[in-house]
Scaffold this motif. Structure first.
Motif, PDB file in Angstrom:
ATOM      1  N   UNK A 183      37.599  30.183  39.090  1.00 17.88           N
ATOM      2  CA  UNK A 183      36.832  30.375  40.445  1.00 17.88           C
ATOM      3  C   UNK A 183      37.410  31.643  40.971  1.00 17.88           C
ATOM      4  N   UNK A 184      38.970  31.474  41.317  1.00 22.62           N
ATOM      5  CA  UNK A 184      39.529  32.451  41.857  1.00 22.62           C
ATOM      6  C   UNK A 184      39.461  34.005  41.257  1.00 22.62           C
ATOM      7  N   UNK A 185      39.510  33.885  40.071  1.00 21.46           N
ATOM      8  CA  UNK A 185      39.484  35.451  39.421  1.00 21.46           C
ATOM      9  C   UNK A 185      37.936  35.897  39.492  1.00 21.46           C
ATOM     10  N   UNK A 186      36.927  35.054  39.705  1.00 21.93           N
ATOM     11  CA  UNK A 186      35.533  35.390  39.906  1.00 21.93           C
ATOM     12  C   UNK A 186      35.555  36.374  41.160  1.00 21.93           C
ATOM     13  N   UNK A 187      36.304  36.123  41.978  1.00 22.82           N
ATOM     14  CA  UNK A 187      36.168  36.657  43.469  1.00 22.82           C
ATOM     15  C   UNK A 187      36.795  38.111  43.507  1.00 22.82           C
ATOM     16  N   UNK A 188      37.671  38.347  42.566  1.00 22.19           N
ATOM     17  CA  UNK A 188      38.254  39.689  42.433  1.00 22.19           C
ATOM     18  C   UNK A 188      37.973  40.483  41.100  1.00 22.19           C
TER      19      UNK A 188
END
Length: 135
Positions: free
Chosen positions: A14-19
């Motif tokens: 989920x964190x990698x989806x934001x960048x």
């Protein structure tokens, strides 16, 4: 896979989806010249960064503009349902590293030769949205 490991993997995903990021390797411009342009857009919102690069007179700005558009397209591919205008994207990180050097010889007086170093660089640009600003 255990429960904690799976939860941690989901959080990371989920964190990698934001960048999103884009890389430009072996760009035939010296790193020093590219860093001058990169400093103009570091930490700026994406819209403002695109305007700054569009109207800059430096040659490196054209390459960075194309790279930023590529990073935006990468972010859009990850987040198909999200809207770019509402996402508040900004340039999280922009890194300019030295690349390979082409070494050439230039004739000099009295039979000597001077070495000419034609430098290149690698640029990495990371964009993210304003919701997740930990640092």
């Amino acid at each position: 896979m255990g429960v904690r490991k799976r939860e941690k993997a989901d959080q990371t995903k989920e964190a990698k989806k934001l960048v999103a990021f884009a890389k430009l390797n072996n760009c035939p411009t010296s790193p020093r010249k590219m860093r001058l342009v990169a400093d103009l857009v570091r930490g700026e919102k994406v819209e403002r960064a695109l305007h700054v690069l569009r109207f800059s007179s430096k040659e490196a700005s054209r390459r960075l503009e194309k790279l930023l558009l590529s990073a935006i397209a990468n972010w859009q591919a990850k987040n198909e349902d999200a809207n770019i205008e509402e996402a508040n994207l900004f340039v999280k990180e922009i890194r300019v590293d030295g690349g390979s050097m082409l070494k050439r010889l230039r004739p000099a007086p009295q039979g000597r030769a001077h070495r000419i170093r034609k430098r290149s660089n690698h640029v990495t640009i990371v964009i993210g949205d304003n919701k997740n600003t930990q640092s």
